[in-house]
Design an enzyme around this catalytic site. Sequence first.
Site: not given
Length: 309
Positions: A33, A165
């Site tokens: 990404e 995250k």
Amino acid sequence: MMRWSSDPLAERLHLSRAVADAIRDRQAVVALESTVITHGLPHPENLRIAIEMEAEIVAAGATPATIAVLDGNVIVGASSEQIERLSRAEEMHKISRRDFAPAFALGWSGGTTVAATMIVAQAAGIRVFATGGIGGVHRQPPHDISADLPELARTPLVVVCAGAKAILDLDATLEYLETSGTPVIGYQTDEFPAFFSRNSGLPVSVRVETVEQIAKIAKAHWSLPSAGAVLVVNPPPQESALDHRLVEEAIEQAIQQAEAQGVRGQGVTPFLLSRVSAITGGASLRANLALLKNNARLGAQIALALAKS
Ligand code: PSU
Ligand code: MN
């Protein structure tokens, strides 16, 4: 041939020669990404890690394909000049599923999130994607849910990460993954890693020891009707991983600062990550870089196992 409808995504896909050749020859390819480059990490670490992740994949015998949007075109296999541009430009968009249409119509440039990178990888014929952490369910109201989660539920890829995250509500994120039918495969772990730390106290849905087992599970999952992704969670390397409690304290502090300063929306993640890095004296940044390389390597090994099977 008469065309009844145009396909703006397919028309805008630009594969590098190396990536196009590898896909055609059914060789191992790993998508990467680019939001981590444009929004996730500071310069010049973002540039360095983008190059190092590609090098890990090449060293393992696979082809890297960094995905991004440049001037309204979808790049699959960004060149070093393109990666350099992504790492420097200030005016880069953060592109998730909702942002492709305006990006095409208005000629935007930007980093693709996990969700957006999955869409492009799938369209290009790539089956494995390695990243740092997926988005998930946020802790504070309005309990923002990342577009990464519904994308995992509908796009059939192997996505390798070190969990979500750390600033997220991991419990709620795992519940979403379960509801939407995404297997969470612990690579040599029973626990869902907490990104900067190896432990979270939360279970994965299945533990495996080898990449061949991952390839088998992925193929079996994709035989189900409308199957999405399998999520492989790879704990961060021992040497750079942080203590879960220490990270939690830093995050709590960073969240309070974000609230006090009125940081909202897409600005929250970059703010929290940079605060956590400052509070931990850069240790969280070092852990982030180490786990990204670690995931690139595992992604390459999985892509090789899938290509052989
Ligand atoms: N994890 C990180 N840094 C990041 C991201 C994840 O440690 O920059 C990026 C990924 O690209 C992920 C995106 O897909 O954040 C999720 O953003 P949102 O929560 O706005 O969907
Ligand atoms: Mn969001």
